[in-house]
Design an enzyme around this catalytic site. Structure first.
Site, mmCIF file in Angstrom:
data_model
loop_
_atom_site.group_PDB
_atom_site.id
_atom_site.type_symbol
_atom_site.label_atom_id
_atom_site.label_comp_id
_atom_site.label_asym_id
_atom_site.label_seq_id
_atom_site.Cartn_x
_atom_site.Cartn_y
_atom_site.Cartn_z
ATOM 1 N N HIS A 169 35.774 -43.574 -51.028
ATOM 2 C CA HIS A 169 35.806 -44.936 -51.573
ATOM 3 C C HIS A 169 37.078 -45.148 -52.412
ATOM 4 O O HIS A 169 37.838 -46.094 -52.180
ATOM 5 C CB HIS A 169 34.555 -45.176 -52.423
ATOM 6 C CG HIS A 169 34.478 -46.542 -53.026
ATOM 7 N ND1 HIS A 169 33.739 -47.556 -52.464
ATOM 8 C CD2 HIS A 169 35.057 -47.087 -54.122
ATOM 9 C CE1 HIS A 169 33.870 -48.660 -53.184
ATOM 10 N NE2 HIS A 169 34.668 -48.404 -54.206
ATOM 11 N N GLU A 170 37.293 -44.251 -53.356
ATOM 12 C CA GLU A 170 38.463 -44.414 -54.237
ATOM 13 C C GLU A 170 39.763 -44.238 -53.450
ATOM 14 O O GLU A 170 40.752 -44.919 -53.728
ATOM 15 C CB GLU A 170 38.402 -43.434 -55.415
ATOM 16 C CG GLU A 170 37.189 -43.624 -56.344
ATOM 17 C CD GLU A 170 37.007 -45.056 -56.856
ATOM 18 O OE1 GLU A 170 38.010 -45.772 -57.023
ATOM 19 O OE2 GLU A 170 35.837 -45.464 -57.062
ATOM 20 N N HIS A 211 40.774 -47.517 -52.059
ATOM 21 C CA HIS A 211 41.526 -48.325 -53.034
ATOM 22 C C HIS A 211 42.957 -47.803 -53.154
ATOM 23 O O HIS A 211 43.911 -48.570 -53.239
ATOM 24 C CB HIS A 211 40.859 -48.240 -54.411
ATOM 25 C CG HIS A 211 39.575 -49.006 -54.542
ATOM 26 N ND1 HIS A 211 39.497 -50.363 -54.331
ATOM 27 C CD2 HIS A 211 38.318 -48.624 -54.883
ATOM 28 C CE1 HIS A 211 38.241 -50.775 -54.549
ATOM 29 N NE2 HIS A 211 37.509 -49.739 -54.871
ATOM 30 N N GLU A 222 38.004 -54.179 -52.457
ATOM 31 C CA GLU A 222 36.716 -53.579 -52.099
ATOM 32 C C GLU A 222 36.572 -53.497 -50.573
ATOM 33 O O GLU A 222 35.919 -52.596 -50.052
ATOM 34 C CB GLU A 222 35.605 -54.413 -52.742
ATOM 35 C CG GLU A 222 34.409 -53.634 -53.197
ATOM 36 C CD GLU A 222 34.707 -52.517 -54.183
ATOM 37 O OE1 GLU A 222 34.017 -51.506 -54.104
ATOM 38 O OE2 GLU A 222 35.631 -52.632 -55.033
#
Ligand code: ZN
Length: 501
Positions: free
Chosen positions: A264-265, A268, A294
């Site tokens: 997830h990170e 980003h 997101e």
């Protein structure tokens, strides 16, 4: 005009640097700083933020933008200079609207509210934090008054995160999504829960850490321009295009926590590492909105990272790392465990399918609070009511109910939630467009190759930074406006196959 552009860049560069320095202090606070440093650190960050606000609202910057207006008119919308002038003007004008003493007063109050919430949540004590939240709501309404042209009181707050979106536009999209999602969740959760016990065994932390790092490097996260550290709440932070860091949290008895947190990170971070280098030192050198950001973390985490092709490649090496735990677990069992759907009270632990219901509940409640239709004292009951209606469960207490997210307790009430679900919707729109141009992406994933997907995202989204708004990007990439069709198709295909519905 090039001398004026150079002057503009000279004015903007320290604003960019002040923000990066604040981020560095905050990164240190969340990773390595001993607790004793907290109060001095808060003062230091507030000081830097004050300086940044001063620079951004400097009348000299306003004059410079005025002088550049005629030049801007001669340029195409997507030129770098026009974008630089346009986005700087937007930031400057929004900052000038809000008086510095109001900002200082509001953020002073938010710091106290956060402290109160930190104690109230474990104590399951909404009553103590209620007066703080009432005051925060009041600050939020007063903030909106600085933008009297807004149609809805939430619009200026939404614009801080998802510029170009409004309460009515979000409500419309969410109502469509809600109508399709609630019955789908019902059908799927009636099929009985998947067994995810294979993920809940003991997995030594250091092996998990190394595997997560290996996976995200394979996706394209560049460690010469980034690093992975531990923190209680995972996040991504940016000091420059050449230094984009992520943090994760590892739990010995939950294989998903570190791995999907890292993916997830990294999503980003790939976005931020992919911004064109020439934009460095300007307000363009950043992801364009909470939603688009997101969309990238979720595209990599969910659509890629929880897919079958992805695990056809990564499962055998994972089994080798944990032969006792996973040696006898089939790929199919593992894949089902990763995509278990269940009605649960906690947003951050929710699966892909129910997650959006959690977000929409919060978005609707904050609109009602801002509109004055719901009083803060009635919020816990309204919360329970919506959970009963949408998810068919009632949170056991306020700790896992209205007190669970920090968003309302550390800043303005409004704006911070819609981006999560907008991002989910956008992620499917973008992926559909990528697959139309490059159907080979799926086959590459099975080989552990992600370069085609990454360079497509880089070309279409990442390199532009804030040059384009979310709406601009969606229009340019998909030829139409934001719509839920591709996202619902994605969910129906995936969970239809998983749950046989
Ligand atoms: Zn995120």
């Amino acid at each position: 005009m090039q001398d004026k552009i150079a002057e503009l860049r000279r004015h903007l560069s320290p604003i960019y640097d002040l923000k990066a320095i604040s981020y560095l202090l905050e990164w240190d606070q969340s990773t390595y700083m001993p607790p004793g440093g907290a109060s001095a650190r808060a003062r230091q960050v507030a000081f830097l933020e004050g300086l940044r606000h001063e620079r951004l609202t400097d009348p000299a910057l306003g004059r410079l933008l005025e002088e550049l207006h005629a030049y801007e008119e001669t340029l195409p919308y997507d030129s770098e200079d026009a974008s630089l002038i346009r986005v700087t003007r937007r930031d400057h004008e929004r900052a000038v609207r809000v008086p510095a003493p109001f900002v200082a007063e509001a953020y002073g109050h938010f710091a106290q509210t956060y402290q109160a919430w930190m104690e109230a949540r474990p104590a399951n004590d909404f009553e103590t934090v209620r007066p703080y939240l009432e005051k925060s709501l009041d600050f939020s309404r007063r903030y909106a008054e600085f933008f009297p042209e807004s149609e809805h009181v939430a619009d200026p707050l939404i614009a801080e995160y998802d510029y170009g979106m409004t309460a009515s536009a979000v409500s419309k999209v969410f109502a469509e999504l809600h109508a399709e999602l609630v019955p789908l969740v019902k059908v799927v959760t009636n099929q009985g829960e998947a067994d995810d016990s294979c993920l809940r065994q003991r997995f030594p932390e250091s092996t998990q850490w190394d595997f997560a790092l290996e996976v995200i490097q394979r996706l394209g996260y560049d460690l010469r321009r980034g690093r992975q550290d531990k923190s209680p709440h995972p996040f991504t932070t940016v000091f420059s295009i050449g230094d984009v860091r992520i943090t994760i949290r590892v739990r010995e008895r939950d294989l998903g926590e570190a791995l999907f947190g890292a993916i997830h990170e990294a999503g980003h971070a790939l976005y931020e590492q992919g911004v064109e280098e020439g934009l460095e030192g300007t307000p363009l050198a950043e992801g364009t909105s909470a939603g688009v950001h997101e969309s990238q973390s979720r595209l990599w985490e969910n659509i890629v990272g929880r897919s079958q092709p992805f695990w056809r490649f990564f499962y055998p090496p994972l089994q080798k790392l944990f032969p006792e735990q996973l040696g006898k677990v089939s790929l199919d069992t593992f894949y089902r465990a990763l995509n278990k759907v269940q009605r649960s009270p906690i947003r951050t632990e929710a699966d892909e399918l129910t997650y959006n219901l959690h977000v929409m509940i919060r978005f609707d409640l904050e609109l009602q609070l801002l509109e004055g239709k719901l009083a803060v004292r009635d919020l816990p009951e309204a919360w329970r009511e919506r959970y009963r209606a949408d998810l068919g469960i009632v949170p056991p207490d306020d700790r896992d109910g209205v007190l669970q997210d920090l968003h309302w307790y550390w800043g303005f009430v409004g704006g911070a939630f819609q981006g999560y679900t907008l991002g989910n919707i956008q992620s499917a729109l973008f992926l559909e467009a990528a697959l139309r141009e490059h159907p080979e992406i799926v086959g590459e994933m099975e080989e552990g190759e992600f370069a085609t997907l990454l360079s497509w995202l880089q070309e279409k989204i990442y390199r532009h930074g804030r040059k384009f708004t979310a709406d601009d990007l969606i229009e340019r990439i998909t030829g139409g406006p934001l719509r839920i069709g591709p996202y619902m198709d994605y969910l129906r295909d995936k969970y239809g196959a998983l749950y046989g519905v």
